[in-house]
Design an enzyme around this catalytic site. Structure first.
Site, PDB file in Angstrom:
ATOM      1  N   SER A  36      46.826  36.065  30.657  1.00 26.69           N
ATOM      2  CA  SER A  36      46.779  36.927  31.834  1.00 26.69           C
ATOM      3  C   SER A  36      47.245  38.320  31.445  1.00 26.69           C
ATOM      4  O   SER A  36      48.136  38.470  30.606  1.00 26.69           O
ATOM      5  CB  SER A  36      47.702  36.372  32.923  1.00 26.69           C
ATOM      6  OG  SER A  36      47.837  37.292  33.984  1.00 26.69           O
ATOM      7  N   TYR A  48      55.851  32.572  34.511  1.00 29.08           N
ATOM      8  CA  TYR A  48      54.401  32.682  34.347  1.00 29.08           C
ATOM      9  C   TYR A  48      54.070  33.668  33.224  1.00 29.08           C
ATOM     10  O   TYR A  48      53.225  33.395  32.370  1.00 29.08           O
ATOM     11  CB  TYR A  48      53.765  33.136  35.668  1.00 29.08           C
ATOM     12  CG  TYR A  48      52.275  33.353  35.600  1.00 29.08           C
ATOM     13  CD1 TYR A  48      51.409  32.263  35.595  1.00 29.08           C
ATOM     14  CD2 TYR A  48      51.745  34.636  35.564  1.00 29.08           C
ATOM     15  CE1 TYR A  48      50.034  32.461  35.540  1.00 29.08           C
ATOM     16  CE2 TYR A  48      50.381  34.835  35.511  1.00 29.08           C
ATOM     17  CZ  TYR A  48      49.526  33.750  35.503  1.00 29.08           C
ATOM     18  OH  TYR A  48      48.169  33.947  35.447  1.00 29.08           O
ATOM     19  N   LYS A  52      52.032  32.963  29.670  1.00 29.41           N
ATOM     20  CA  LYS A  52      50.815  33.693  29.314  1.00 29.41           C
ATOM     21  C   LYS A  52      51.025  34.545  28.054  1.00 29.41           C
ATOM     22  O   LYS A  52      50.096  34.732  27.269  1.00 29.41           O
ATOM     23  CB  LYS A  52      50.319  34.539  30.482  1.00 29.41           C
ATOM     24  CG  LYS A  52      49.899  33.698  31.681  1.00 29.41           C
ATOM     25  CD  LYS A  52      48.895  32.625  31.265  1.00 29.41           C
ATOM     26  CE  LYS A  52      48.505  31.699  32.373  1.00 29.41           C
ATOM     27  NZ  LYS A  52      47.554  30.665  31.951  1.00 29.41           N
TER      28      LYS A  52
END
Length: 188
Positions: A36, A48, A52
């Site tokens: 991401s 998160y 990523k």
């Protein structure tokens, strides 16, 4: 947090290692990790972002390791509406700029097909970003050249050298930032 890391990081590693065993033996293949652009920095989602970022680093490492076997490894940073967007909305950190990129996953699917196909046979170790209708690439992190060397450094000497040599080259913080800014200890 632990479950998210185990699924996101360990899941990528276990799936990739399993695929690599077969691809090395056949001396061909293509692996596409999902990452991401958030890995470049956003607030409120450190777990998160860590997951990523690990996918990006894994992509770089595997691409190098698998070069002798003609196995390509790239990553896709899709800008599609995902569960992460829903979590951000529930946490109150979903920004309007993200809504523009929150499109159906089928809009970014052609980028994944491209990375898996022979059309990308010249590409390895790259991060393709497909934010809805916008196509881009995420640059690799690079070591800034070492310009000074000393037997031992003091904190004051480090501070002076960082300011003098690298002060104008400090990197932007965050995936939408264009220049380095610092105001009251907080990135702007």
């Amino acid at each position: 947090i632990r479950k998210d890391v185990e699924v996101g990081v360990m899941g990528t590693l276990f799936c990739g290692v399993h695929a690599m065993r077969h691809m090395r033996a056949q001396r061909s293949g293509s692996i596409v990790n999902l990452t991401s652009r958030s890995a470049l920095g956003v607030t409120g989602h450190s777990t998160y972002i860590t997951i990523k970022g690990a996918a990006m680093s894994t992509t770089f490492a595997w691409a190098l390791e698998l070069l002798p076997y003609a196995v390509r490894v790239n990553a896709l940073a899709p800008g599609a509406h995902t569960r992460a967007h829903e979590l951000a909305a529930n946490a109150g950190t979903y920004r309007p700029s993200q809504a523009v990129n929150a499109v159906s996953p089928d809009v970014v699917a052609p980028a994944c097909v491209y990375l898996l196909s022979d059309l990308s046979s010249h590409l390895t170790g790259q991060i393709v970003a497909m934010m809805g209708p916008r196509l881009g690439m995420i640059r690799h992190p690079r070591m800034v050249e070492h310009v000074e060397e000393r037997e031992r450094w003091t904190p004051a000497e480090i501070a002076e050298t960082i300011e003098r040599v690298f002060g104008g080259e400090l990197q932007p913080i965050g995936h939408e930032a264009t220049e380095y800014q610092l105001a009251h200890g907080q990135p702007a």
